[in-house]
Design a protein around this motif. Structure first.
Motif, PDB file in Angstrom:
ATOM      1  N   VAL A  21      -9.967  -2.782   1.422  1.00 31.69           N
ATOM      2  CA  VAL A  21      -9.048  -2.419   2.909  1.00 31.69           C
ATOM      3  C   VAL A  21      -8.302  -3.194   3.704  1.00 31.69           C
ATOM      4  CG1 VAL A  21      -8.951  -1.116   4.219  1.00 31.69           C
ATOM      5  CG2 VAL A  21     -10.385  -0.331   2.670  1.00 31.69           C
TER       6      VAL A  21
ATOM      7  N   HIS B 233      -6.429  -1.803  -2.211  1.00 28.26           N
ATOM      8  CA  HIS B 233      -6.723  -0.631  -2.351  1.00 28.26           C
ATOM      9  C   HIS B 233      -6.119   0.640  -1.261  1.00 28.26           C
ATOM     10  CE1 HIS B 233     -10.012  -2.547  -4.921  1.00 28.26           C
ATOM     11  NE2 HIS B 233      -8.785  -2.746  -5.797  1.00 28.26           N
ATOM     12  N   CYS B 234      -6.214  -0.125  -0.224  1.00 30.47           N
ATOM     13  CA  CYS B 234      -5.776   0.835   0.599  1.00 30.47           C
ATOM     14  C   CYS B 234      -4.976  -0.518   1.638  1.00 30.47           C
ATOM     15  CB  CYS B 234      -6.273   1.837   1.036  1.00 30.47           C
ATOM     16  SG  CYS B 234      -6.000   2.965   2.684  1.00 30.47           S
TER      17      CYS B 234
ATOM     18  N   VAL C 141      -4.001   0.027   5.429  1.00 32.93           N
ATOM     19  CA  VAL C 141      -4.424   0.632   7.485  1.00 32.93           C
ATOM     20  C   VAL C 141      -3.132  -0.629   8.320  1.00 32.93           C
ATOM     21  CG1 VAL C 141      -5.462   1.110   8.950  1.00 32.93           C
ATOM     22  CG2 VAL C 141      -6.194   1.140   6.534  1.00 32.93           C
TER      23      VAL C 141
ATOM     24  N   VAL D 207       0.590   1.489  -3.155  1.00 35.27           N
ATOM     25  CA  VAL D 207      -0.948   1.563  -2.772  1.00 35.27           C
ATOM     26  C   VAL D 207      -0.511   2.586  -1.617  1.00 35.27           C
ATOM     27  CG1 VAL D 207      -1.986  -0.177  -0.550  1.00 35.27           C
ATOM     28  CG2 VAL D 207      -1.098  -0.625  -2.959  1.00 35.27           C
ATOM     29  N   HIS D 208      -1.319   3.277  -1.010  1.00 36.16           N
ATOM     30  CA  HIS D 208      -1.444   4.653  -0.140  1.00 36.16           C
ATOM     31  C   HIS D 208      -1.854   3.292   1.486  1.00 36.16           C
ATOM     32  CE1 HIS D 208      -0.904   7.655  -2.806  1.00 36.16           C
ATOM     33  NE2 HIS D 208      -2.187   7.052  -3.956  1.00 36.16           N
ATOM     34  N   GLN D 209      -1.120   4.667   2.394  1.00 37.47           N
ATOM     35  CA  GLN D 209      -1.251   3.474   3.951  1.00 37.47           C
ATOM     36  C   GLN D 209      -1.253   4.726   5.070  1.00 37.47           C
ATOM     37  OE1 GLN D 209       3.174   1.442   3.543  1.00 37.47           O
ATOM     38  NE2 GLN D 209       2.578   2.489   1.757  1.00 37.47           N
TER      39      GLN D 209
ATOM     40  N   TYR E 189      -1.045  11.566   8.641  1.00 36.64           N
ATOM     41  CA  TYR E 189      -2.109   9.535   8.064  1.00 36.64           C
ATOM     42  C   TYR E 189      -2.686   9.297   9.487  1.00 36.64           C
ATOM     43  CZ  TYR E 189       0.634  10.669   3.721  1.00 36.64           C
ATOM     44  OH  TYR E 189       1.238  10.810   2.825  1.00 36.64           O
TER      45      TYR E 189
ATOM     46  N   ILE F 145      -9.647   6.480   5.661  1.00 38.11           N
ATOM     47  CA  ILE F 145      -9.706   5.629   4.560  1.00 38.11           C
ATOM     48  C   ILE F 145      -9.879   5.229   3.489  1.00 38.11           C
ATOM     49  CG2 ILE F 145      -9.307   3.038   4.726  1.00 38.11           C
ATOM     50  CD1 ILE F 145      -9.748   2.320   7.946  1.00 38.11           C
TER      51      ILE F 145
ATOM     52  N   TYR G   8      -8.112   7.561   0.968  1.00 43.66           N
ATOM     53  CA  TYR G   8      -6.694   7.209   0.606  1.00 43.66           C
ATOM     54  C   TYR G   8      -6.883   5.963  -0.825  1.00 43.66           C
ATOM     55  CZ  TYR G   8      -3.662  10.351   3.013  1.00 43.66           C
ATOM     56  OH  TYR G   8      -3.353  11.678   3.647  1.00 43.66           O
ATOM     57  N   ALA G   9      -7.468   5.459  -0.184  1.00 47.91           N
ATOM     58  CA  ALA G   9      -8.574   4.356  -1.012  1.00 47.91           C
ATOM     59  C   ALA G   9      -8.491   4.603  -2.372  1.00 47.91           C
ATOM     60  CB  ALA G   9      -9.442   3.596  -0.743  1.00 47.91           C
TER      61      ALA G   9
ATOM     62  N   TYR H 263      -5.525   5.497  -5.322  1.00 47.90           N
ATOM     63  CA  TYR H 263      -4.870   4.708  -5.111  1.00 47.90           C
ATOM     64  C   TYR H 263      -6.153   4.559  -6.979  1.00 47.90           C
ATOM     65  CZ  TYR H 263      -4.343  -0.281  -6.650  1.00 47.90           C
ATOM     66  OH  TYR H 263      -3.733  -1.902  -7.424  1.00 47.90           O
TER      67      TYR H 263
END
Length: 358
Positions: free
Chosen positions: A110, A225-226, A228, A259-261, A305, A333, A336-337, A340
């Motif tokens: 992260v 992978h995420c 922040v 990649v998610h945020q 989010y 967190i 969302y990882a 991914y």
């Protein structure tokens, strides 16, 4: 807008320059604040620099002051949260037992991104403190003008337990307009997995394939992978106006990588005195709810989010409710990882394809 030399001038966090009359956009140059990176890769060129000489104005808050509501608290919490010792224990078990859903990866990496002093390092130290059973400062914490090294922190479980499956990566802060800060090119290089652990960033030396330890073919484990984003609740309405554009351009390019945020709203105790006295008021406070809406506008992100946190700073002892808020953020967190891994793995555990040509 152009000056007499044909340079395109904008007020956003990234400055885009090109020389007329050429139409080649692959040699665009990027900065966050005033940090310049030459010959950035064409695939991370912002839409505003691709042949369109436009000046993208940054977001401006319509009200620069948080309005004081007649009633300081809502009738009920605007988010459900249990403030109990049992909830703290359950969240610790959830985080401690977490393992990535992809068999090719042993830990979720992260990346924390935000302005200098937003609370990235303090968050890492606070989370580790929860598992240590006492307040500790493992990460470098302080209001420095810049921090240089990519440093991963493996969150260890309680004594006698194996390390958790999450690694929090701290790197230098985004610039507020000074001669410090990460370039867009370097941020994306970190996320793609090209930057080795311990790499020292320098505004004058962008990451290239010639960088010592450069990972030419990163594996899924090497990648982030995420992401922040970390913003200070007490500064949301006083950040430089170009920072909103910086955040939103970063989000656009990071999203292109799949990649998610999410985001952390730190220092909530500084904007709401009642939350400072009792952290369980955080989801009852009209003030914090309004600041969170402002943070969402700053980031170009839905408030679903964003989670508020209170980091340990001057405290010597842990507090159950502060721990619950911190652990809830980590759990948020990790959700969302895992998305991914679900998005980027197949039944054959094929690794996602990452562009390596710059």
């Amino acid at each position: 807008m152009q000056n007499e030399r044909g340079e395109i001038i904008g007020s956003s966090g990234f400055n885009f320059l090109s020389t007329l009359p050429t139409t080649n956009t692959t040699a665009a140059r990027f900065t966050i604040g005033t940090t310049l990176v030459n010959d950035a890769p064409s695939q991370i060129t912002s839409k505003s620099s691709m042949g369109r000489k436009e000046n993208r104005s940054s977001y401006r808050f319509p009200d620069m002051e948080v309005s004081s509501a007649a009633q300081p608290y809502l009738v009920s919490q605007w988010r459900d949260m249990e403030w109990t010792e049992e909830q703290r224990t359950n969240l610790m078990k959830t985080v401690s037992s977490y393992r990535p859903s992809c068999g090719e990866v042993t830990r979720a990496q992260v990346l924390l991104l935000g302005p200098v002093g937003a609370g990235k390092s303090s968050f890492i130290s606070s989370v580790q403190s929860v598992f240590n059973g006492r307040v500790t400062n493992r990460a470098m914490v302080g209001s420095f003008s810049s921090s240089f090294t990519k440093k991963p922190y493996n969150i260890h479980g309680q004594k006698g337990e194996d390390p958790t499956g999450v690694v929090l990566c701290d790197i230098m802060g985004l610039s507020n307009g000074e001669m410090t800060g990460l370039s867009l090119h370097d941020v994306l290089s970190v996320i793609k997995g090209h930057v080795p652990e311990g790499h020292k960033f320098s505004p004058s030396q962008p990451v290239t394939c010639e960088t010592v330890g450069y990972v030419r073919r990163p594996s899924l484990q090497d990648q982030i992978h995420c992401v922040v984003f970390v913003v200070d609740a007490s500064k949301v309405m006083s950040y430089p106006k170009g920072l909103s554009t910086t955040f939103q351009q970063l989000r656009e390019h990071i999203s292109d990588l799949g990649v998610h945020q999410v985001a952390l709203l730190t220092h909530v105790d500084k904007v709401c005195p009642d939350t400072a006295k009792d952290v369980t008021n955080v989801y009852k406070s009209n003030i914090i709810q309004e600041v969170m809406n402002k943070a969402g506008a700053l980031l170009g992100m839905s408030t679903s989010y964003i989670v508020p946190v209170k980091n340990y700073s001057s405290e010597l002892n842990l507090d159950v409710n502060t721990d619950v808020l911190l652990l809830h953020a980590v759990d948020h967190i990790l959700q969302y990882a895992d998305l991914y891994f679900q998005d980027n793995t197949t039944q054959d555990t094929e690794l996602p394809k990452v562009k390596t040509s710059y």
